[in-house]
Scaffold this motif. Structure first.
Motif, mmCIF file in Angstrom:
data_model
loop_
_atom_site.group_PDB
_atom_site.id
_atom_site.type_symbol
_atom_site.label_atom_id
_atom_site.label_comp_id
_atom_site.label_asym_id
_atom_site.label_seq_id
_atom_site.Cartn_x
_atom_site.Cartn_y
_atom_site.Cartn_z
ATOM 1 N N UNK A 44 0.830 -1.211 0.000
ATOM 2 C CA UNK A 44 0.000 0.000 0.000
ATOM 3 C C UNK A 44 0.866 1.265 0.000
ATOM 4 N N UNK A 45 1.854 1.309 0.884
ATOM 5 C CA UNK A 45 2.700 2.505 0.965
ATOM 6 C C UNK A 45 3.529 2.677 -0.303
ATOM 7 N N UNK A 46 3.975 1.559 -0.883
ATOM 8 C CA UNK A 46 4.709 1.642 -2.148
ATOM 9 C C UNK A 46 3.844 2.276 -3.221
ATOM 10 N N UNK A 47 2.580 1.850 -3.311
ATOM 11 C CA UNK A 47 1.665 2.418 -4.300
ATOM 12 C C UNK A 47 1.485 3.912 -4.066
ATOM 13 N N UNK A 48 1.366 4.318 -2.798
ATOM 14 C CA UNK A 48 1.189 5.732 -2.485
ATOM 15 C C UNK A 48 2.436 6.534 -2.858
ATOM 16 N N UNK A 49 3.625 5.969 -2.601
ATOM 17 C CA UNK A 49 4.869 6.650 -2.968
ATOM 18 C C UNK A 49 4.976 6.817 -4.480
ATOM 19 N N UNK A 50 4.535 5.822 -5.228
ATOM 20 C CA UNK A 50 4.536 5.939 -6.684
ATOM 21 C C UNK A 50 3.559 7.015 -7.142
ATOM 22 N N UNK A 51 2.399 7.096 -6.495
ATOM 23 C CA UNK A 51 1.412 8.119 -6.846
ATOM 24 C C UNK A 51 1.946 9.518 -6.596
ATOM 25 N N UNK A 52 2.807 9.655 -5.581
ATOM 26 C CA UNK A 52 3.380 10.952 -5.245
ATOM 27 C C UNK A 52 4.648 11.258 -6.032
ATOM 28 N N UNK A 53 5.097 10.317 -6.839
ATOM 29 C CA UNK A 53 6.333 10.529 -7.580
ATOM 30 C C UNK A 53 7.563 10.463 -6.714
ATOM 31 N N UNK A 54 7.445 9.882 -5.511
ATOM 32 C CA UNK A 54 8.601 9.708 -4.637
ATOM 33 C C UNK A 54 9.435 8.511 -5.058
#
Length: 228
Positions: A44-54
């Motif tokens: 989940x956190x990986x997906x969120x980091x990808x969404x943020x461009x991190x």
């Protein structure tokens, strides 16, 4: 507003490659709220980091609006975060040396979209009017999280990303903060992608998806158009 298209992400570990996301497809429309659920370590956190461009996917594409994040360099992705995204974390990440008023205005100033009337309304809705000169250490946990939410929404971002935003709060405070978050998201017109492990927290959102073994469940099959 946000689209994942056949996204794959693998990390190298001492035990060998660890596949975290395997062919994830996701669409979040403007003004829509979506809860992303799953067990700890499900990605989940990986997906969120990808969404943020991190972080960037190994394969596939992540788009915000019509913009593919992989087509941008790091300064370009930072600009997208500054101008388009609002971020709320389980840890409040307030600036200890700034008072309530300055913490609230920080993101809007960085985005070049400070709106004094909206900031004043946020302070009132957050229950922080009259505490503008207080510092984070002088606030309760619930007040600090409300301030973090206000800071993220001050520039009226097109997309709000929230990672377990009530995870550090007691149940009663969490319910109050969640209700306020959803009300303010609606007022600001933002889309919302929230990571949570709680079905109770996820229930009020428009849609709920489960991430399991690197793949999303309950996502309807949809045709996808190119970003450009």
């Amino acid at each position: 507003m946000l689209e994942f298209r056949d996204v794959h992400k693998t990390y190298t570990t001492p035990q060998g490659p660890l596949s975290v996301l395997s062919g994830v497809d996701l669409q979040l429309r403007a003004g829509e709220s979506l809860a992303l659920m799953g067990e700890s370590g499900s990605g989940k956190s990986t997906l969120l980091h990808l969404a943020a461009g991190l972080d960037l996917p190994d394969r596939g594409e992540v788009c915000i609006g019509k913009q593919s994040l992989a087509s941008l360099d790091e300064p370009g992705r930072a600009r997208v975060r500054r101008e388009t995204l609002g971020l709320v974390f389980q840890q409040f990440h307030l600036v200890a040396s700034l008072n309530v008023a300055d913490n609230l205005r920080l993101q809007a100033r960085l985005a070049g979209r400070e709106d004094p009337a909206w900031s004043a309304r946020l302070l009132q809705r957050l229950g922080l009017a009259g505490r503008e000169s207080h510092y984070p250490e002088q606030l309760s946990g619930g007040q600090q999280q409300r301030l973090a939410i206000g800071r993220a929404l001050a520039p009226r971002p097109a997309l709000l990303l929230a990672d377990e935003p009530t995870g550090n709060l007691d149940e009663t405070t969490a319910e109050t903060v969640l209700e306020l978050l959803l009300e303010l998201v609606a007022e600001s017109g933002s889309s919302l992608l929230m990571v949570t492990h709680s079905l109770k927290v996820a229930a009020p959102l428009d849609r709920r998806l489960i991430l399991r073994r690197g793949q999303l469940l309950a996502e309807s099959a949809e045709s996808h158009l190119p970003c450009a």
